[in-house]
Design an enzyme around this catalytic site. Structure first.
Site, mmCIF file in Angstrom:
data_model
loop_
_atom_site.group_PDB
_atom_site.id
_atom_site.type_symbol
_atom_site.label_atom_id
_atom_site.label_comp_id
_atom_site.label_asym_id
_atom_site.label_seq_id
_atom_site.Cartn_x
_atom_site.Cartn_y
_atom_site.Cartn_z
ATOM 1 N N SER A 170 -8.395 7.759 47.859
ATOM 2 C CA SER A 170 -8.577 9.123 47.757
ATOM 3 C C SER A 170 -8.352 9.687 49.078
ATOM 4 O O SER A 170 -8.242 11.209 49.146
ATOM 5 C CB SER A 170 -9.890 9.319 47.196
ATOM 6 O OG SER A 170 -10.882 8.962 48.207
ATOM 7 N N SER A 204 -11.777 5.248 52.517
ATOM 8 C CA SER A 204 -12.709 4.163 52.107
ATOM 9 C C SER A 204 -12.411 2.930 52.855
ATOM 10 O O SER A 204 -13.398 2.096 52.971
ATOM 11 C CB SER A 204 -12.412 3.941 50.696
ATOM 12 O OG SER A 204 -10.833 3.660 50.451
ATOM 13 N N SER A 205 -11.344 2.687 53.254
ATOM 14 C CA SER A 205 -11.048 1.407 54.003
ATOM 15 C C SER A 205 -11.675 1.379 55.459
ATOM 16 O O SER A 205 -12.253 0.285 55.539
ATOM 17 C CB SER A 205 -9.489 1.169 54.200
ATOM 18 O OG SER A 205 -8.882 2.337 54.373
ATOM 19 N N ASP A 251 -9.192 7.354 61.657
ATOM 20 C CA ASP A 251 -10.154 7.057 60.528
ATOM 21 C C ASP A 251 -11.427 6.542 61.221
ATOM 22 O O ASP A 251 -12.732 6.757 61.023
ATOM 23 C CB ASP A 251 -9.892 6.401 59.420
ATOM 24 C CG ASP A 251 -8.537 6.678 58.745
ATOM 25 O OD1 ASP A 251 -8.260 8.098 59.187
ATOM 26 O OD2 ASP A 251 -7.694 6.149 58.018
HETATM 27 C C1 GLA Z 1 -4.348 7.721 57.160
HETATM 28 C C2 GLA Z 1 -4.289 6.496 58.546
HETATM 29 C C3 GLA Z 1 -4.737 7.267 59.778
HETATM 30 C C4 GLA Z 1 -3.869 8.830 59.811
HETATM 31 C C5 GLA Z 1 -3.955 9.559 58.601
HETATM 32 C C6 GLA Z 1 -3.032 10.747 58.516
HETATM 33 O O1 GLA Z 1 -5.396 7.793 57.210
HETATM 34 O O2 GLA Z 1 -5.377 5.612 58.327
HETATM 35 O O3 GLA Z 1 -4.608 6.677 60.985
HETATM 36 O O4 GLA Z 1 -2.611 8.587 60.381
HETATM 37 O O5 GLA Z 1 -3.496 8.480 57.435
HETATM 38 O O6 GLA Z 1 -3.488 11.668 59.437
#
Ligand code: GLA
Length: 352
Positions: A104, A108-109, A151
């Site tokens: 989403s 989540s990962s 993230d």
């Molecule tokens: C995903 C990737 C992040 C980042 C975003 C875009 O969430 O895991 O590292 O690049 O896309 O901002």
């Protein structure tokens, strides 16, 4: 002794695809969390189950990339990455319950990686930056998704009622107060229900275009670029998104320090347009949600996360929340898209 450890998902307020370009981003943590119950045992494997699948997966502690695929690859990746970094990994049973929707755009990962990591570390003091790198290596090298560090840093450094300004060049993280509710403004999280995955080719293609553009401009990363006028075509558009998005992150921090949510909203909308026209990572479905929210009274709206599905966030004067909710539902229904979930949200706490 069993250990329970949880980690939140994240919402990136602004600064998309800037992380692997040594740029800026401004995420918050979600209230929704992934929780892991770990029962250590003297064995050479982890027995892993989740509320999302009936399968029980057995992961050997000497696992290597390629052994495990699907959702359990994130768990096996953390086992592998921890061991590669020189940390002992205990065996036992791990039960996962996921409070963050998969695919989403809410990470989540990384929530799963950080929850598993925290549980397996069993309270050992490991620097958060080092934890972020261990989790990222699991995702890049074991799962095979070439994602940046956004993230993991967003999750590991999260604080309630704060966003985190991340500078990916020198890897500094600075808290920025973020409490729109105190100013009569609501952050609405609109989940389109359209799902994505970053191990697919589009994410990697964007990353490659940015690397090509930086090379053509003669800079180490697009963070160092100020003008993209010597580029052309698609690579110019990709690079323009990164250069303008970095500035929008800094402008958002400035607007937040003045509690100017009207300006923050305009920056959200400009970011969405840049992702739609220059970086080309939105979809007509997400564009419809974002533009409808703004027409119905939101101060601004943008897709959040890696793209091609997932969620839109909108900053909405609290008295206009019902009107925005109704307008978005009506627009997606008329377009034949799935019913979204729409809920107010706040900046939540980090792992623990
Ligand atoms: C995903 C990737 C992040 C980042 C975003 C875009 O969430 O895991 O590292 O690049 O896309 O901002």
């Amino acid at each position: 002794m069993s250990i329970r450890f949880s980690a939140p998902g994240r919402i990136n307020l602004i600064g998309e695809h800037t992380d692997y370009n040594a740029g800026f981003a401004l995420p918050i943590a979600l209230p929704g969390r992934t929780t892991v119950e770990f029962e250590p045992a003297d064995s050479g494997e982890l027995v892993v189950s989740t509320d999302l699948s009936p399968d029980v997966v057995r992961i050997r502690l000497d696992t290597v990339p390629g052994d495990v695929t699907g959702w359990a690859a994130y768990v096996a990746g953390v086992v592998w990455s921890l061991r590669e970094a020189g940390y002992p990994v205990p065996g036992g049973t791990l039960s996962i319950s996921s409070g963050v929707q998969i695919g989403s755009g809410l990470s989540s990962s990384a929530a799963l990686e950080c929850a598993v990591l925290g549980a397996l570390l069993q309270g050992a003091a490991v620097d958060r930056m080092e934890q972020a790198r261990i989790a990222q290596r699991a995702e890049n090298k074991y799962v095979g998704a070439p994602t940046g560090l956004l993230d993991q840093l967003a999750i590991l450094f999260a604080q309630p009622r704060c966003a985190q300004l991340i500078d990916f060049r020198d890897l500094t993280v600075t808290p920025v107060p973020f409490d729109p509710d105190a100013h009569g403004v609501t952050l609405l999280l609109i989940d389109s229900q359209a799902r994505h995955q970053h191990a697919g080719g589009e994410y990697a293609a964007r990353r490659a275009a940015c690397e090509r553009a930086a090379e053509a401009l003669g800079v180490a990363s697009l963070r160092e670029a100020s003008s993209v006028s010597s580029l052309s075509g698609e690579d110019q558009r990709r690079a323009r998104h990164i250069v303008t998005e970095n500035q929008r992150v800094l402008d958002t921090v400035e607007a937040l320090s003045a509690s100017d949510f009207g300006r923050v909203g305009k920056l959200f909308t400009a970011s969405h347009e840049s992702m739609r026209d220059d970086f080309e990572i939105t979809t007509p479905h997400l564009d419809l949600i974002a533009s409808t929210a703004v027409s119905a009274g939101a101060l601004g709206a943008r897709m959040t996360g890696g793209g091609f599905g997932g969620c839109v966030i909108a900053l909405v004067p609290s008295e206009a929340v019902d009107a925005v909710d109704a307008a978005v539902r009506e627009a997606v229904r008329s377009a034949g898209c799935p019913e979204p979930t729409i809920e107010p949200t706040v900046a939540g706490a980090g792992p623990g």
